[in-house]
Every structure is written in C-alpha cells, then in structure tokens.
Write a protein that holds these residues in place. Structure first.
Motif, PDB file in Angstrom:
ATOM      1  N   SER A 127       0.906  -1.170  -0.112  1.00 49.27           N
ATOM      2  CA  SER A 127       0.037  -0.122  -0.062  1.00 49.27           C
ATOM      3  C   SER A 127       0.792   1.452   0.038  1.00 49.27           C
ATOM      4  O   SER A 127       1.759   1.279  -0.922  1.00 49.27           O
ATOM      5  CB  SER A 127      -0.740   0.129   1.337  1.00 49.27           C
ATOM      6  N   ARG A 128       0.766   2.059   0.804  1.00 53.35           N
ATOM      7  CA  ARG A 128       1.576   3.174   1.006  1.00 53.35           C
ATOM      8  C   ARG A 128       3.012   3.047   1.179  1.00 53.35           C
ATOM      9  O   ARG A 128       4.086   3.518   0.714  1.00 53.35           O
ATOM     10  CB  ARG A 128       1.103   4.135   1.924  1.00 53.35           C
ATOM     11  N   GLU A 134      -8.812   5.849  -6.256  1.00 53.18           N
ATOM     12  CA  GLU A 134      -8.171   7.017  -5.772  1.00 53.18           C
ATOM     13  C   GLU A 134      -7.543   7.903  -7.047  1.00 53.18           C
ATOM     14  O   GLU A 134      -6.694   7.407  -7.641  1.00 53.18           O
ATOM     15  CB  GLU A 134      -7.346   6.746  -4.639  1.00 53.18           C
TER      16      GLU A 134
HETATM   17  C1  GCU Z   1      -5.494   4.895   1.909  1.00 51.64           C
HETATM   18  C2  GCU Z   1      -4.589   5.839   0.787  1.00 51.64           C
HETATM   19  C3  GCU Z   1      -3.892   4.774  -0.195  1.00 51.64           C
HETATM   20  C4  GCU Z   1      -3.076   3.909   0.609  1.00 51.64           C
HETATM   21  C5  GCU Z   1      -3.564   3.186   1.882  1.00 51.64           C
HETATM   22  C6  GCU Z   1      -2.872   2.252   2.582  1.00 51.64           C
HETATM   23  O1  GCU Z   1      -6.162   4.095   1.431  1.00 51.64           O
HETATM   24  O2  GCU Z   1      -5.727   6.258   0.022  1.00 51.64           O
HETATM   25  O3  GCU Z   1      -3.094   5.479  -1.203  1.00 51.64           O
HETATM   26  O4  GCU Z   1      -2.357   3.031  -0.349  1.00 51.64           O
HETATM   27  O5  GCU Z   1      -4.483   4.058   2.467  1.00 51.64           O
HETATM   28  O6  GCU Z   1      -1.652   2.547   2.629  1.00 51.64           O
HETATM   29  O7  GCU Z   1      -3.237   1.528   2.899  1.00 51.64           O
END
Ligand code: GCU
Length: 422
Positions: free
Chosen positions: A258-259, A296
């Motif tokens: 994710s991030r 997103e």
């Molecule tokens: C949120 C964010 C995403 C990110 C995610 C995460 O959903 O909008 O861009 O990837 O968190 O890190 O779980």
C-alpha cells in the motif's frame, strides 16, 4: 512531446462498481468512464529526442525521470549522513527452531546516537554456507509484533494521538513470513516505517525530515514527503547490509504494502543497490496510472486532511488535471529496469485500481526491452490468481487490498526465479 497512447487492448478483469463520494469528490469505478489520455513517453528525452540505446537511458533519460519524480511527486531527499552508525545488538541468535539466525541492529539515521534510530531485524538461513539474498520488508508496525520470537526487542509505535508507546505483542497486520524464505535460502529482514518518519500530517517535528531543517525553516514545495523519508530510511538499512558479510548486498529485494508499496517502488527507483522490488497494492502515487480517473486520484490523495504530507507539496498541483504532470506510474516502474519488479493487486481493491497497475506495467515494458529484459509480454490482463513472472511481474489475487496469506507463495516464487538463479 511524443505520444504514447494505450488503446483498449486491456481486457478488464475487474468488475465495475457504483461511484462513491469521498471528501466531496466523486470516485469513479466504471471502466468506461476512465477517460482518454496520453502517457508521457519514457523513451523520449525532455528535449524530444528519442532514446534508442541503454547508454542514453542510463546517462540521460533515467536521471531526467528521477528528477521529475523528485520535483513533482515525492520530493527531494538529502544525501546519506556522514558517519552513519550501526549498533549490532544481536549478532546471530538461533531462532525459528534453529532454522534461522537472528540479528538485530540499531541504525542511527542521522549519524548521531541522539537522533532518530531504526531497529532492523534480520533472519538469515542457519544452513547458509555463504552470503545470502535478502528480502527487506518495511512494515506498518514494530518488528516484535510481526514475528513470534520472544527474543526480538520490543519496539515503540505511534498511537492514534501521535504519541509513541511500547508496541504490543501482536497486531492486526499479521505475521511476517520468515520460514519458507529461510528454508529456500533467502534471508528476511524488517523495519518499522514509524522509526523513520511518523505517518500523520502533524508528524514532521518527530521524524527524520525535521533533523535536516533549520529552526523555523519550512519544507519547500519540492522537499521530501513522508514516502521519500521512508524510502531514505530503507537506503540506510542497505547501508548496514553492505557491511554484513552474511548477506549478499547485490541480491536484496524490497517489499511493502500500500503506501509502503509506493515507498518501495520509489526506494528501488532511486537506489540502484536494491536488486528487485515487490509492491503490493501500491495504487495511486505508486504503480497505478494517475491519468486514469478510477479509484483514488491525485486530487484525493493529496488533500491536506488525507495524505498530502506523504508527497512533495508540488504533487497537489496535478489534482485537477493529472494530464499536466510530466510523469506517471509507468515511468516509476521503468526506473526499476532492468531489475525485477512484481506488482501485486487484488480484484476487489478498486480504490487502488488494479487495471491501472497492469497498464503501467505494459507501458513500462519498452524500457525493460531496451535493456534486454522481458516485460509482461502481453497487453491482455491476466485473470485473477494467474501470475505473469518475467522481469516485470504482475499478480492479481482474488480479493481486496493488501497482502493475503497465499501471496507470500507468489513472492517467494518470484524471488526464487530472480535472486536464486546463477
Ligand atoms: C489509503 C490511501 C492509499 C494507501 C492506503 C494504505 O487508502 O488512500 O493511497 O495506499 O491508505 O496505505 O493502506
């Protein structure tokens, strides 16, 4: 500017969903409403000349693209501090029924023992006869919560009020998969991203970034956001790895979700010492094309009440029209070339846009080919649970956001293919 347009050759394997509204912004989940767009050509220099050989890529185009991502998306990080120091507090204790040797290292990130410190936890195969490849994980929680190993130092995590407190024994983030990797001859290491930089908008005074600011100085619009700070910290972990005779520093892969998937892509892009990268559900600002209006968007991710702090201030300038950005996700993927990169997505992880990650991989392929490596080799999106593993890999699990237990088998297979070959 040369034009590189993807046509409708991608077969969507991901169902449409009704729109939703977040923060007053309509979020599109209908493939037919993604919009038409033209991607910047990774193989054309800023002055318009085509890039037709590896030398021009490495000497000219790659540095150009790196600068563009620094300026417009992630922000510029400082060089490594002089005299970075490491404390090896555990040099090799048997763990996991004797199958692994555990090392624990404190990395003093600013070079000073009074500055921010990062705990690096490493398991190496006990049976190894020489330096081994390593999978370096960056996690959402302290190292001790990611493994069932009472010998691991208890870390400190940021709580919801932005205060550091001792980490619990376990967490909702699941366990780091150590055994199958060490049994296959690959070491596993992990760091907690909060040791480098907190993950909230008001975190700046508490992380590594503030140690580089003069009193009262503000971050410039092209200065590093939190993602660039986490990436910088991973490079400091690599600084240690280069000193460890048990690890082959030329075969170190990164993994993050994710991030932190965005983070490991940017780390590998900037730091050529990393040999491979696995980005799980990295989505917007990671491997998903920003020009696709799906899930997103730059607009949503850069909102001050959401994740603006993770990026350079400049990134928000493209919220209303991502087509104005000089970069897009395929160029981030291309910066990893010729090293292996695996993008893992999920069928119902619509927020992260799995199709957008597939299209970025397709559009990065010409760079891999120029360097003699194989991209996905197809413009048709594979069904769920069907990996494509070339130098670019793509794997979409059946299910939602993040890493699912079975994904680890795919990660291991990808690393065995790329890090264990002769
Ligand atoms: C949120 C964010 C995403 C990110 C995610 C995460 O959903 O909008 O861009 O990837 O968190 O890190 O779980």
């Amino acid at each position: 500017m040369s034009l590189f347009a993807l046509t409708g050759a991608v077969l969507a394997q991901v169902p449409d969903w009704p729109d939703e509204e977040r923060e007053g912004v309509v979020v599109n989940y209908t493939e037919a409403k993604v919009g038409r767009f033209t991607l910047p050509d990774p193989l054309r220099l800023n002055d318009g000349r085509p890039v037709t050989d590896a030398e021009t890529w490495f000497a000219q185009r790659r540095p150009e693209i790196l600068r563009l991502f620094e300026t417009h998306q992630f922000g510029k990080a400082p060089a490594a501090p002089d005299g970075i120091t490491f404390d090896v507090t555990d040099a090799g204790t048997p763990a996991f029924d004797g199958k692994a040797l555990r090392r624990q290292v404190t990395v003093y990130l600013s070079g000073s023992k009074n500055g921010p410190a990062m705990d690096l936890l490493i398991y190496l195969p006990a049976a190894a006869r020489g330096p081994v490849p390593l999978l370096l994980h960056v996690g959402f929680t302290a190292n001790n919560t990611l493994v069932r190993d009472p010998g691991v130092k208890r870390g400190a995590i940021w709580n919801r009020d932005g205060v550091r407190e001792p980490a619990p024994d376990s967490s909702r983030f699941g366990q780091l998969r150590v055994l199958p990797f060490v049994e296959a001859g690959i070491g596993v290491a992990t760091v907690y991203y909060g040791d480098i930089e907190p993950d909230f908008a008001a975190g700046l005074p508490h992380g590594i970034r503030q140690t580089f600011l003069r009193p009262g100085e503000q971050l410039a619009p092209d200065a590093w956001g939190a993602i660039a700070a986490w990436a910088w910290g991973l490079s400091r972990a690599m600084d240690y790895v280069e000193t460890d005779a048990g690890i082959d520093a030329e075969r170190v892969a990164l993994i993050g979700v994710s991030r932190l998937g965005k983070t490991v892509l940017w780390t590998a892009a900037q730091d050529p010492r990393f040999a491979a990268v696995i980005a799980s559900c990295s989505g917007e600002g990671g491997a998903a094309l920003s020009r696709r209006n799906y899930g997103e968007t730059i607009k949503l991710i850069t909102l001050p009440q959401r994740f603006g702090y993770q990026f350079a201030g400049n990134y928000a300038r493209y919220g209303d029209d991502p087509g104005q950005s000089p970069v897009d996700a395929h160029m981030l993927v291309s910066l990893v070339a010729p090293r292996p990169v695996l993008l893992q997505t999920g069928t119902t992880d619509k927020w992260s846009d799995p199709v957008g990650e597939f299209e970025a991989a397709v559009a990065a392929e010409p760079v891999f080919e120029l360097l003699g490596e194989k991209g996905l080799g197809t413009t048709t999106m594979p069904p769920a649970q069907t990996p494509i593993f070339h130098t670019i890999g793509y794997y979409m699990h059946e299910g939602g956001h993040g890493t699912q237990p079975d994904d680890w088998d795919q990660y291991l297979a990808f690393l065995q293919q790329h890090l264990l070959r002769d």
